[in-house]
Design a protein around this motif. Structure first.
Motif, PDB file in Angstrom:
ATOM      1  N   GLN A 144      -1.252   0.973   3.899  1.00 13.08           N
ATOM      2  CA  GLN A 144      -1.425   1.346   5.311  1.00 13.08           C
ATOM      3  C   GLN A 144      -2.856   1.041   5.789  1.00 13.08           C
ATOM      4  O   GLN A 144      -3.062   0.588   6.906  1.00 13.08           O
ATOM      5  CB  GLN A 144      -1.163   2.832   5.459  1.00 13.08           C
ATOM      6  N   ASP A 145      -3.828   1.256   4.905  1.00 10.26           N
ATOM      7  CA  ASP A 145      -5.245   1.060   5.260  1.00 10.26           C
ATOM      8  C   ASP A 145      -5.720  -0.375   5.058  1.00 10.26           C
ATOM      9  O   ASP A 145      -6.917  -0.660   5.184  1.00 10.26           O
ATOM     10  CB  ASP A 145      -6.134   1.984   4.412  1.00 10.26           C
ATOM     11  N   GLY A 146      -4.811  -1.273   4.677  1.00  6.33           N
ATOM     12  CA  GLY A 146      -5.228  -2.662   4.466  1.00  6.33           C
ATOM     13  C   GLY A 146      -6.088  -2.805   3.220  1.00  6.33           C
ATOM     14  O   GLY A 146      -6.904  -3.725   3.122  1.00  6.33           O
ATOM     15  N   LYS A 147      -5.903  -1.873   2.271  1.00  7.46           N
ATOM     16  CA  LYS A 147      -6.669  -1.938   1.026  1.00  7.46           C
ATOM     17  C   LYS A 147      -5.740  -2.185  -0.160  1.00  7.46           C
ATOM     18  O   LYS A 147      -4.539  -2.373   0.040  1.00  7.46           O
ATOM     19  CB  LYS A 147      -7.459  -0.632   0.853  1.00  7.46           C
ATOM     20  N   ILE A 148      -6.281  -2.189  -1.366  1.00  2.83           N
ATOM     21  CA  ILE A 148      -5.490  -2.445  -2.568  1.00  2.83           C
ATOM     22  C   ILE A 148      -5.709  -1.303  -3.551  1.00  2.83           C
ATOM     23  O   ILE A 148      -6.857  -0.957  -3.870  1.00  2.83           O
ATOM     24  CB  ILE A 148      -5.883  -3.793  -3.210  1.00  2.83           C
ATOM     25  N   ALA A 149      -4.606  -0.695  -3.984  1.00  7.64           N
ATOM     26  CA  ALA A 149      -4.688   0.399  -4.962  1.00  7.64           C
ATOM     27  C   ALA A 149      -4.924  -0.193  -6.352  1.00  7.64           C
ATOM     28  O   ALA A 149      -4.195  -1.083  -6.781  1.00  7.64           O
ATOM     29  CB  ALA A 149      -3.387   1.194  -4.942  1.00  7.64           C
ATOM     30  N   TRP A 150      -5.981   0.293  -7.022  1.00  8.75           N
ATOM     31  CA  TRP A 150      -6.299  -0.200  -8.372  1.00  8.75           C
ATOM     32  C   TRP A 150      -6.027   0.890  -9.392  1.00  8.75           C
ATOM     33  O   TRP A 150      -6.626   1.964  -9.330  1.00  8.75           O
ATOM     34  CB  TRP A 150      -7.776  -0.607  -8.428  1.00  8.75           C
ATOM     35  N   PHE A 151      -5.077   0.630 -10.274  1.00  7.12           N
ATOM     36  CA  PHE A 151      -4.774   1.535 -11.380  1.00  7.12           C
ATOM     37  C   PHE A 151      -5.456   0.982 -12.629  1.00  7.12           C
ATOM     38  O   PHE A 151      -5.005  -0.045 -13.175  1.00  7.12           O
ATOM     39  CB  PHE A 151      -3.267   1.642 -11.617  1.00  7.12           C
ATOM     40  N   PRO A 152      -6.551   1.605 -13.094  1.00  5.99           N
ATOM     41  CA  PRO A 152      -7.193   1.089 -14.302  1.00  5.99           C
ATOM     42  C   PRO A 152      -6.210   1.079 -15.470  1.00  5.99           C
ATOM     43  O   PRO A 152      -5.496   2.049 -15.692  1.00  5.99           O
ATOM     44  CB  PRO A 152      -8.336   2.082 -14.548  1.00  5.99           C
ATOM     45  N   MET A 153      -6.165  -0.064 -16.158  1.00  7.97           N
ATOM     46  CA  MET A 153      -5.295  -0.198 -17.321  1.00  7.97           C
ATOM     47  C   MET A 153      -6.124  -0.642 -18.512  1.00  7.97           C
ATOM     48  O   MET A 153      -7.083  -1.393 -18.357  1.00  7.97           O
ATOM     49  CB  MET A 153      -4.217  -1.259 -17.050  1.00  7.97           C
TER      50      MET A 153
END
Ligand code: ZN
Length: 389
Positions: A144-153
């Motif tokens: 929605q915010d035009g961002k990218i969710a980063w899940f550390p792996m």
């Protein structure tokens, strides 16, 4: 190719330190290092593509957001300097809404792992683009915010040694997917490059239960076949084999056999197709490209159904083949007799941005429905994350 939907202000890694103050190593170009290849489509299909990625979450199960040094022989000096760059411009041009971003470098110790996690988190927090995510809902708010969710792996849990509580620490520091073992055997189980796989150890069974209790998704991409089956059986939750392919299509240890793929799907897990150089090749495509990658996808889709498959392309920004050459010893000993053509990069999957445009492009061009495309580019992953988190 960048109908960008992301709000990106041009931030480059460690710019918060001021221009040019952060690395003596020149880093590679990002999504324009080689001339790009995009699966051809009609104008109508182009419109469909933009609607599909606007209406649905696009999630990578496994990519490396790092940028390699321009001169690949600087690799270990660059790593040792402790400021590995993230390809913000490259991922901003992609259709991604979320990434399980592998962040650990090979053979990382506990200290190195914590350093890398802290440094990447600090850089992301200043980026205005990558948002460190902890739950499935963070994917939708980032979109929605035009961002990218980063899940550390983290590629593998060797960094915990035989200390179970270090899993809680990793979870607390934001790690949201963890591989049990990389190619070489550790205290948890057998790696896929070993001559013999002893299966999941007693300590490994405790690790699986603790990860279930934490809500920390398990990845089995680099585990041996027996260890993988054991972990699937022991786990109270679905698991991920997030970046690999089908051994029936390409007969190497890095690929998974049909019984392992079925066991993962039967337990409600997700099987992710990868595109790292010289992995998901095929006998009809001895030179690695988007076509051989999708051949693995279709094989697995036909084997276990469209609800159990997705993508973990395992790509990065920079000379990935050069990286393999630099660290050949660290990689799986793939003593298979499959003959292939060595290529300088994977055509159509050279970096995370090109790859994530080409996956839905290929599916549209090959007659897949919007509903099925939405499933394999992110919907399936969301479903299983809600069960595992
Ligand atoms: Zn991997």
């Amino acid at each position: 190719m960048s109908a960008t939907k992301h709000r990106y202000n041009g931030y480059k890694s460690f710019d918060y330190l001021g221009p040019g103050r952060h690395s003596k190593f020149a880093v590679s170009k990002e999504d324009d290092r080689v001339s790009p290849f995009f699966v051809p489509m009609t104008e109508h299909q182009e419109e469909r593509l933009l609607k599909i990625i606007a209406d649905n979450p696009v999630i990578s199960l496994h990519d490396h957001l790092r940028v390699l040094p321009e001169n690949i022989t600087d690799l270990y000096g660059y790593y040792a300097a402790g400021r590995v760059h993230t390809g913000y411009a490259g991922i901003a041009s992609s259709p991604l809404d979320a990434v399980f971003g592998n962040q650990v470098l090979k053979g990382a110790s506990w200290e190195d792992t914590i350093h890398e996690l802290g440094m990447r988190s600090c850089d992301a927090a200043h980026s205005g683009l990558l948002v460190k995510a902890s739950g499935a809902d963070d994917i939708f708010s980032a979109k929605q915010d035009g961002k990218i969710a980063w899940f550390p792996m983290i590629e593998h849990a060797s960094c915990i040694g035989d200390e179970l509580d270090k899993l809680d620490v990793l979870y607390g520091l934001g790690v949201r997917m963890l591989g049990l073992v990389f190619s070489h055997t550790n205290a948890i189980g057998g790696g896929l490059s070993e001559a013999r796989d002893g299966g999941l150890t007693n300590f490994g069974a405790k690790v699986v239960s603790r990860m279930n209790a934490l809500g920390l998704p398990i990845d089995l991409s680099h585990a041996g076949d027996l260890t993988t089956m054991d972990a699937i059986n022991v786990s109270a939750k679905p698991v991920f084999i997030g970046h690999t392919g089908a051994r029936t299509v390409w007969g190497t240890k890095r690929m998974k056999p049909d019984d392992v793929i079925k066991a993962c799907a039967d337990k409600g897990g997700i099987f992710g197709i990868e595109a790292a150089p010289h992995t998901t090749m095929s006998r009809s495509h001895k030179e690695h490209d988007i076509e051989s990658v999708m051949e693995h996808f279709e094989y697995v889709k036909n084997l276990v159904g469209i609800d159990s498959v997705s993508f973990g392309p395992d790509t990065m920004f920079g000379d990935h083949v050069g990286l393999h050459r630099q660290s050949a010893a660290a990689y799986a000993d793939d003593s298979s007799d499959e003959k292939f053509v060595m290529s300088e990069y994977v055509r159509g999957c050279e970096n995370p941005s090109e790859t994530w445009w080409n996956i839905p492009r290929w599916l549209i061009a090959h007659g897949y429905s919007d509903e099925d495309i939405a499933k394999v580019i992110g919907g399936n992953v969301i479903r299983v994350l809600k069960e595992t988190f």
